[in-house]
Scaffold this motif. Structure first.
Motif, PDB file in Angstrom:
ATOM      1  N   LEU A   1     -33.623 -24.652 -10.361  1.00  0.00           N
ATOM      2  CA  LEU A   1     -33.751 -25.864 -11.165  1.00  0.00           C
ATOM      3  C   LEU A   1     -32.533 -26.060 -12.054  1.00  0.00           C
ATOM      4  O   LEU A   1     -31.980 -27.169 -12.152  1.00  0.00           O
ATOM      5  N   LEU A   2     -32.084 -24.977 -12.692  1.00  0.00           N
ATOM      6  CA  LEU A   2     -30.922 -25.059 -13.575  1.00  0.00           C
ATOM      7  C   LEU A   2     -29.668 -25.458 -12.793  1.00  0.00           C
ATOM      8  O   LEU A   2     -28.894 -26.311 -13.251  1.00  0.00           O
ATOM      9  N   GLU A   3     -29.470 -24.871 -11.628  1.00  0.00           N
ATOM     10  CA  GLU A   3     -28.279 -25.198 -10.840  1.00  0.00           C
ATOM     11  C   GLU A   3     -28.260 -26.674 -10.460  1.00  0.00           C
ATOM     12  O   GLU A   3     -27.217 -27.333 -10.550  1.00  0.00           O
ATOM     13  N   VAL A   4     -29.394 -27.202 -10.058  1.00  0.00           N
ATOM     14  CA  VAL A   4     -29.453 -28.621  -9.701  1.00  0.00           C
ATOM     15  C   VAL A   4     -29.100 -29.500 -10.896  1.00  0.00           C
ATOM     16  O   VAL A   4     -28.280 -30.423 -10.799  1.00  0.00           O
ATOM     17  N   LEU A   5     -29.699 -29.225 -12.038  1.00  0.00           N
ATOM     18  CA  LEU A   5     -29.448 -30.034 -13.232  1.00  0.00           C
ATOM     19  C   LEU A   5     -27.996 -29.938 -13.687  1.00  0.00           C
ATOM     20  O   LEU A   5     -27.403 -30.929 -14.131  1.00  0.00           O
ATOM     21  N   THR A  22     -29.183 -38.312 -14.366  1.00  0.00           N
ATOM     22  CA  THR A  22     -30.609 -38.001 -14.346  1.00  0.00           C
ATOM     23  C   THR A  22     -31.028 -37.617 -12.924  1.00  0.00           C
ATOM     24  O   THR A  22     -30.634 -38.272 -11.964  1.00  0.00           O
ATOM     25  N   VAL A  23     -31.821 -36.558 -12.817  1.00  0.00           N
ATOM     26  CA  VAL A  23     -32.360 -36.138 -11.519  1.00  0.00           C
ATOM     27  C   VAL A  23     -33.839 -36.498 -11.507  1.00  0.00           C
ATOM     28  O   VAL A  23     -34.588 -36.070 -12.399  1.00  0.00           O
ATOM     29  N   ASN A  24     -34.269 -37.289 -10.536  1.00  0.00           N
ATOM     30  CA  ASN A  24     -35.660 -37.733 -10.555  1.00  0.00           C
ATOM     31  C   ASN A  24     -36.619 -36.618 -10.148  1.00  0.00           C
ATOM     32  O   ASN A  24     -36.232 -35.641  -9.495  1.00  0.00           O
ATOM     33  N   ARG A  25     -37.853 -36.780 -10.535  1.00  0.00           N
ATOM     34  CA  ARG A  25     -38.865 -35.734 -10.326  1.00  0.00           C
ATOM     35  C   ARG A  25     -39.052 -35.408  -8.849  1.00  0.00           C
ATOM     36  O   ARG A  25     -39.190 -34.250  -8.473  1.00  0.00           O
ATOM     37  N   ILE A  60     -36.565 -30.029  -3.778  1.00  0.00           N
ATOM     38  CA  ILE A  60     -35.648 -28.890  -3.770  1.00  0.00           C
ATOM     39  C   ILE A  60     -36.388 -27.588  -4.081  1.00  0.00           C
ATOM     40  O   ILE A  60     -36.176 -26.557  -3.428  1.00  0.00           O
ATOM     41  N   LEU A  61     -37.284 -27.627  -5.068  1.00  0.00           N
ATOM     42  CA  LEU A  61     -37.997 -26.414  -5.476  1.00  0.00           C
ATOM     43  C   LEU A  61     -39.059 -25.997  -4.466  1.00  0.00           C
ATOM     44  O   LEU A  61     -39.270 -24.805  -4.232  1.00  0.00           O
ATOM     45  N   TRP A  62     -39.725 -26.984  -3.872  1.00  0.00           N
ATOM     46  CA  TRP A  62     -40.810 -26.685  -2.923  1.00  0.00           C
ATOM     47  C   TRP A  62     -40.593 -27.526  -1.652  1.00  0.00           C
ATOM     48  O   TRP A  62     -41.294 -28.517  -1.425  1.00  0.00           O
ATOM     49  N   PRO A  63     -39.600 -27.167  -0.820  1.00  0.00           N
ATOM     50  CA  PRO A  63     -39.246 -28.000   0.327  1.00  0.00           C
ATOM     51  C   PRO A  63     -40.335 -28.107   1.391  1.00  0.00           C
ATOM     52  O   PRO A  63     -40.364 -29.078   2.147  1.00  0.00           O
ATOM     53  N   ASP A 102     -48.827 -30.081  -6.995  1.00  0.00           N
ATOM     54  CA  ASP A 102     -49.077 -31.197  -7.920  1.00  0.00           C
ATOM     55  C   ASP A 102     -47.992 -31.240  -8.982  1.00  0.00           C
ATOM     56  O   ASP A 102     -47.245 -30.279  -9.187  1.00  0.00           O
ATOM     57  N   SER A 103     -47.895 -32.384  -9.661  1.00  0.00           N
ATOM     58  CA  SER A 103     -46.781 -32.635 -10.581  1.00  0.00           C
ATOM     59  C   SER A 103     -46.748 -31.672 -11.761  1.00  0.00           C
ATOM     60  O   SER A 103     -45.711 -31.519 -12.404  1.00  0.00           O
ATOM     61  N   ASN A 104     -47.850 -31.024 -12.064  1.00  0.00           N
ATOM     62  CA  ASN A 104     -47.883 -30.106 -13.191  1.00  0.00           C
ATOM     63  C   ASN A 104     -46.964 -28.911 -12.979  1.00  0.00           C
ATOM     64  O   ASN A 104     -46.447 -28.339 -13.939  1.00  0.00           O
ATOM     65  N   ASN A 105     -46.730 -28.535 -11.723  1.00  0.00           N
ATOM     66  CA  ASN A 105     -45.872 -27.379 -11.453  1.00  0.00           C
ATOM     67  C   ASN A 105     -44.440 -27.615 -11.912  1.00  0.00           C
ATOM     68  O   ASN A 105     -43.779 -26.705 -12.416  1.00  0.00           O
ATOM     69  N   LEU A 106     -43.929 -28.831 -11.743  1.00  0.00           N
ATOM     70  CA  LEU A 106     -42.583 -29.134 -12.213  1.00  0.00           C
ATOM     71  C   LEU A 106     -42.541 -29.091 -13.735  1.00  0.00           C
ATOM     72  O   LEU A 106     -41.580 -28.577 -14.314  1.00  0.00           O
TER      73      LEU A 106
END
Length: 228
Positions: free
Chosen positions: A161-165, A172-175, A181-184, A189-193
């Motif tokens: 996540l840090l590398e992408v940001l 801005t990187v959208n959700r 990227i994190l869960w290809p 659910d959105s709570n994990n992000l």
């Protein structure tokens, strides 16, 4: 749709060649800043945003190989196209080892230069070994994150996540992009992000005076200083 301009830094000590390159590229909506020695080129590259850098090798003050290596060591991930009369395999290997992305041997066709410049400008370099934003540093080879010299330990997902940001900063990187990227294979659910962002903030921002991670309501997240 109106075509956007590409902005590049041309570091070339032959002023006649530099002007010829700039004049030709302008016809292709590629605008050049000029530097005629490596020292000025380094200062411009670190002070401004460019879509690509066109770098001659035989430069006064700082040669092209050294300049490329310095930029990569400081986390600059602007794509670099080396321009040189040296055409041996050893020269090309040396260029790629210090962090160039492409190599064009003089004399070259201006049309090929324009095509390669536009192709490079669409991406960031994969040659950079360190990402630097404010006092935050991510050593990609050592997988080591520090802020203000203090080492920060992160989970594997936090590191991704840090590398992408950092690579996208200050954009801005959208959700949805972050989730893909994190869960290809299986987006949860959105709570994990939110959990991953919270964990990252706890490590990167909470111990320090200035936050670097910012929420852009309705869009996503971005990383950097003084972002409104």
């Amino acid at each position: 749709m109106r075509e956007t301009q590409t902005e590049v830094l041309l570091i070339e000590d032959d002023k006649d060649l530099a002007h010829s390159i700039a004049d030709y590229l302008r016809l292709d909506k590629i605008i050049c800043d000029h530097a005629y020695n490596g020292h000025t080129g380094l200062n411009l590259a670190m002070s401004n945003h460019y879509d690509a850098i066109l770098l001659d090798l035989m430069l006064p003050r700082i040669d092209g190989f050294s300049l490329c290596e310095i930029l990569r060591s400081r986390g600059n991930d602007t794509p670099i196209l080396m321009l040189t009369a040296k055409d041996t395999l050893e020269d090309k290997v040396a260029g790629f080892q210090v962090g160039t992305d492409d190599y064009l041997v003089k004399p070259f066709a201006m049309q090929e230069l324009a095509l390669r410049t536009k192709a490079l400008s669409r991406r960031k370099s994969g040659q950079v070994h360190k990402l630097l934003i404010a006092d935050l540093e991510y050593d990609l080879l050592a997988k080591r994150v520090t802020r203000a010299g203090q080492e920060i330990r992160l989970t594997p997902l936090n590191m991704i996540l840090l590398e992408v940001l950092m690579r996208k900063s200050p954009a801005t990187v959208n959700r949805r992009e972050l989730e893909n990227i994190l869960w290809p294979n299986d987006i949860p659910d959105s709570n994990n992000l939110r959990v991953q962002i919270y964990q990252l903030r706890q490590q990167l921002d909470k111990p320090f005076a200035r936050p670097l991670i910012h929420t852009v309501q309705g869009h996503g997240f971005r990383l950097g200083e003084n972002l409104s």
